[in-house]
Design a protein around this motif. Structure first.
Motif, PDB file in Angstrom:
ATOM      1  N   ALA A 223     -27.665   3.259 -31.599  1.00 45.51           N
ATOM      2  CA  ALA A 223     -28.275   3.946 -30.808  1.00 45.51           C
ATOM      3  C   ALA A 223     -28.984   5.151 -31.431  1.00 45.51           C
ATOM      4  O   ALA A 223     -29.540   5.965 -30.964  1.00 45.51           O
ATOM      5  N   ARG A 224     -28.559   5.292 -32.783  1.00 41.15           N
ATOM      6  CA  ARG A 224     -29.362   6.251 -33.681  1.00 41.15           C
ATOM      7  C   ARG A 224     -28.510   7.839 -33.255  1.00 41.15           C
ATOM      8  O   ARG A 224     -29.430   8.627 -33.152  1.00 41.15           O
ATOM      9  N   MET A 225     -27.362   7.901 -32.936  1.00 41.68           N
ATOM     10  CA  MET A 225     -26.551   9.132 -32.493  1.00 41.68           C
ATOM     11  C   MET A 225     -26.070   9.848 -33.815  1.00 41.68           C
ATOM     12  O   MET A 225     -25.562   9.213 -34.498  1.00 41.68           O
ATOM     13  N   ARG A 226     -26.041  11.072 -33.664  1.00 42.96           N
ATOM     14  CA  ARG A 226     -25.293  12.000 -34.805  1.00 42.96           C
ATOM     15  C   ARG A 226     -23.797  12.177 -34.466  1.00 42.96           C
ATOM     16  O   ARG A 226     -23.616  12.369 -33.428  1.00 42.96           O
ATOM     17  N   VAL A 227     -23.154  12.216 -35.570  1.00 40.53           N
ATOM     18  CA  VAL A 227     -21.511  12.134 -35.481  1.00 40.53           C
ATOM     19  C   VAL A 227     -21.155  13.159 -36.450  1.00 40.53           C
ATOM     20  O   VAL A 227     -21.564  13.127 -37.505  1.00 40.53           O
ATOM     21  N   ALA A 228     -20.440  13.906 -35.807  1.00 40.56           N
ATOM     22  CA  ALA A 228     -19.816  15.170 -36.807  1.00 40.56           C
ATOM     23  C   ALA A 228     -18.230  14.837 -36.826  1.00 40.56           C
ATOM     24  O   ALA A 228     -17.508  14.526 -35.847  1.00 40.56           O
ATOM     25  N   ASP A 229     -17.868  15.119 -37.958  1.00 33.77           N
ATOM     26  CA  ASP A 229     -16.516  15.034 -38.514  1.00 33.77           C
ATOM     27  C   ASP A 229     -16.102  16.591 -38.338  1.00 33.77           C
ATOM     28  O   ASP A 229     -16.467  17.471 -38.965  1.00 33.77           O
ATOM     29  N   VAL A 230     -15.004  16.858 -37.403  1.00 33.63           N
ATOM     30  CA  VAL A 230     -14.528  18.372 -37.279  1.00 33.63           C
ATOM     31  C   VAL A 230     -13.018  18.281 -37.852  1.00 33.63           C
ATOM     32  O   VAL A 230     -12.138  17.760 -37.401  1.00 33.63           O
ATOM     33  N   SER A 231     -12.977  19.069 -38.815  1.00 33.32           N
ATOM     34  CA  SER A 231     -11.251  19.145 -39.467  1.00 33.32           C
ATOM     35  C   SER A 231     -10.469  19.640 -38.236  1.00 33.32           C
ATOM     36  O   SER A 231     -10.631  20.720 -37.701  1.00 33.32           O
ATOM     37  N   ALA A 333     -26.303   4.074 -47.219  1.00 33.23           N
ATOM     38  CA  ALA A 333     -25.753   5.618 -47.191  1.00 33.23           C
ATOM     39  C   ALA A 333     -26.871   6.339 -47.004  1.00 33.23           C
ATOM     40  O   ALA A 333     -26.877   7.480 -46.020  1.00 33.23           O
ATOM     41  N   ARG A 334     -28.027   6.078 -47.907  1.00 32.71           N
ATOM     42  CA  ARG A 334     -29.129   7.039 -47.838  1.00 32.71           C
ATOM     43  C   ARG A 334     -29.896   6.811 -46.373  1.00 32.71           C
ATOM     44  O   ARG A 334     -30.365   8.200 -45.804  1.00 32.71           O
ATOM     45  N   ASP A 335     -30.024   5.679 -45.791  1.00 32.47           N
ATOM     46  CA  ASP A 335     -30.968   5.837 -44.557  1.00 32.47           C
ATOM     47  C   ASP A 335     -30.186   6.226 -43.353  1.00 32.47           C
ATOM     48  O   ASP A 335     -30.672   6.695 -42.356  1.00 32.47           O
ATOM     49  N   ASN A 336     -28.778   6.228 -43.585  1.00 32.31           N
ATOM     50  CA  ASN A 336     -27.930   7.077 -42.485  1.00 32.31           C
ATOM     51  C   ASN A 336     -27.383   8.420 -42.802  1.00 32.31           C
ATOM     52  O   ASN A 336     -26.666   8.777 -41.817  1.00 32.31           O
ATOM     53  N   ALA A 337     -27.886   8.929 -43.844  1.00 33.22           N
ATOM     54  CA  ALA A 337     -27.134  10.275 -44.024  1.00 33.22           C
ATOM     55  C   ALA A 337     -27.423  11.367 -42.993  1.00 33.22           C
ATOM     56  O   ALA A 337     -26.675  12.176 -42.914  1.00 33.22           O
ATOM     57  N   ASP A 338     -28.760  11.191 -42.281  1.00 35.83           N
ATOM     58  CA  ASP A 338     -28.919  12.371 -41.431  1.00 35.83           C
ATOM     59  C   ASP A 338     -28.183  12.226 -39.857  1.00 35.83           C
ATOM     60  O   ASP A 338     -28.226  13.019 -39.479  1.00 35.83           O
ATOM     61  N   LEU A 339     -27.482  11.036 -39.859  1.00 34.54           N
ATOM     62  CA  LEU A 339     -26.556  10.877 -38.750  1.00 34.54           C
ATOM     63  C   LEU A 339     -24.965  11.384 -38.965  1.00 34.54           C
ATOM     64  O   LEU A 339     -24.293  11.622 -37.776  1.00 34.54           O
ATOM     65  N   GLY A 340     -24.684  11.742 -40.232  1.00 33.11           N
ATOM     66  CA  GLY A 340     -23.359  12.208 -40.485  1.00 33.11           C
ATOM     67  C   GLY A 340     -23.465  13.856 -40.592  1.00 33.11           C
ATOM     68  O   GLY A 340     -24.133  14.452 -41.387  1.00 33.11           O
ATOM     69  N   VAL A 341     -22.533  14.423 -39.608  1.00 34.95           N
ATOM     70  CA  VAL A 341     -22.537  15.845 -39.710  1.00 34.95           C
ATOM     71  C   VAL A 341     -21.005  16.248 -39.971  1.00 34.95           C
ATOM     72  O   VAL A 341     -19.978  15.775 -39.426  1.00 34.95           O
ATOM     73  N   ARG A 342     -20.943  17.279 -40.985  1.00 33.79           N
ATOM     74  CA  ARG A 342     -19.719  17.919 -41.536  1.00 33.79           C
ATOM     75  C   ARG A 342     -19.624  19.071 -40.767  1.00 33.79           C
ATOM     76  O   ARG A 342     -20.564  20.064 -41.084  1.00 33.79           O
ATOM     77  N   ARG A 343     -18.273  19.413 -40.364  1.00 31.31           N
ATOM     78  CA  ARG A 343     -17.904  20.804 -39.652  1.00 31.31           C
ATOM     79  C   ARG A 343     -16.830  21.229 -40.278  1.00 31.31           C
ATOM     80  O   ARG A 343     -15.830  20.684 -40.511  1.00 31.31           O
TER      81      ARG A 343
END
Length: 343
Positions: A223-231, A333-343
């Motif tokens: 669904a092209r949703m952005r996912v954030a990893d939160v420590s 990994a390049r094509d999906n880089a904008d979907l991964g968010v680090r916090r």
């Protein structure tokens, strides 16, 4: 309400009578609704959920005292419920961890909750960390946020070695299957999801077992949703895991493979010349050819007709397979880089 967003927290529970009360009683005040899902427990979990739900209803009925002061309804374990409505839900039959979560998700979606949170009933998830989990979605940076116990060295040391290794291995496999290459700790159950994302992933078909987070991540990527990893810090007490590894490993392996194929099909449908899809296909075909050539070589050797042709050919096809797969993962990994968010 948190920063203008309504918050619903799903608390799936199975035989958590000793802990579920504390989880419900210590929920942050900004939580609007708590979906407490008892997955047909055999202990007093359901009774405790009902007691807390009754206390939340009493607090709602007596919201304001004559003096204008807030009335707090007490609950049996000595905590208080202020403002958060508790919706008690009980399964007639045990449906598993994913099934209980699915029930809560459907209720939260149908109620129009802006952000739905999952928080286990075993007390491993610190309610004080909830705002950090909500911020990526409230800021508009992500559609789904999840805790990450592997980001901090102290938290990694607190995780039992067997869990740490299993988590690391699952992380690598889930990266490939889901396309979220910056992701860690995929089995973390402390998550938040926006209403938009929840409505886009066909939540009714979420798996029943503990493989649900891996399957959900694949759906989110499609669904092209952005996912954030939160420590998040790891919290371990004397609770026992409900995961049965004899079934979890094969079931999750199948889920990951199926999810990977589903994601590749979705990419292929959009772009039939997508380089990642083509390289994955070529790499897999070369790997199958390697196995076939090696089998022929072994059979010839057993029959007394050894040859260097098969080993050389197998080595070349294996090298080709590794090259194709390496290129595929880099492009993916390049094509999906904008979907991964680090916090």
């Amino acid at each position: 309400m948190y920063r203008g967003h309504t918050i619903g927290v799903i608390v799936p529970a199975y035989n958590e009578a000793e802990r579920v009360g504390d989880v419900l009683a210590t929920m942050p005040a900004f939580v609007d609704r708590i979906y407490a899902v008892d997955d047909c427990s055999t202990d007093d979990t359901w009774a405790i959920i009902q007691e807390h739900a009754a206390a939340s209803r009493q607090a709602a009925d007596e919201d304001t005292a004559p003096s204008g002061e807030r009335v707090q309804a007490s609950v049996p374990d000595g905590g208080t419920v202020v403002g958060s409505e508790i919706v008690p839900i009980r399964h007639a039959e045990n449906q598993g961890a994913g099934g209980a979560l699915r029930t809560g998700y459907v209720h939260a979606r149908d109620d129009g909750v802006d952000i739905a949170v999952t928080m286990d009933a075993d007390g491993q998830m610190d309610p004080d960390q909830l705002s950090a989990l909500l911020d990526p979605i409230a800021d508009g940076d992500a559609d789904y946020a999840k805790g990450n116990r592997l980001a901090d060295r102290v938290s990694r040391r607190e995780m039992p070695p067997f869990r740490l290794f299993g988590n690391w291995l699952l992380t690598q496999l889930t990266k490939i299957a889901s396309g979220y290459w910056r992701l860690q700790d995929p089995q973390n159950g402390y998550t938040a999801i926006s209403h938009e994302a929840l409505s886009a992933v066909d939540i009714e078909s979420l798996p029943d077992d503990h493989d649900y987070p891996n399957d959900l991540l694949v759906r989110l990527n499609v669904a092209r949703m952005r996912v954030a990893d939160v420590s998040m810090p790891a919290v371990y007490d004397d609770e026992e895991s409900t995961i049965r590894y004899s079934t979890f490993v094969p079931v999750t392996s199948v889920t990951l493979l199926r999810g990977f194929v589903r994601r590749m099909r979705a990419q292929f449908a959009v772009d039939r010349r997508h380089p990642a899809v083509l390289c994955y296909a070529a790499g897999t075909a070369a790997l199958v050819a390697t196995a076939a050539i090696a089998t022929v070589g072994v059979a010839n050797a057993v029959a007394g007709d050894p040859s260097v042709r098969e080993p050389v050919a197998a080595a070349l096809t294996l090298l080709a397979s590794a090259s194709f797969l390496l290129v595929a993962t880099r492009v993916d990994a390049r094509d999906n880089a904008d979907l991964g968010v680090r916090r």
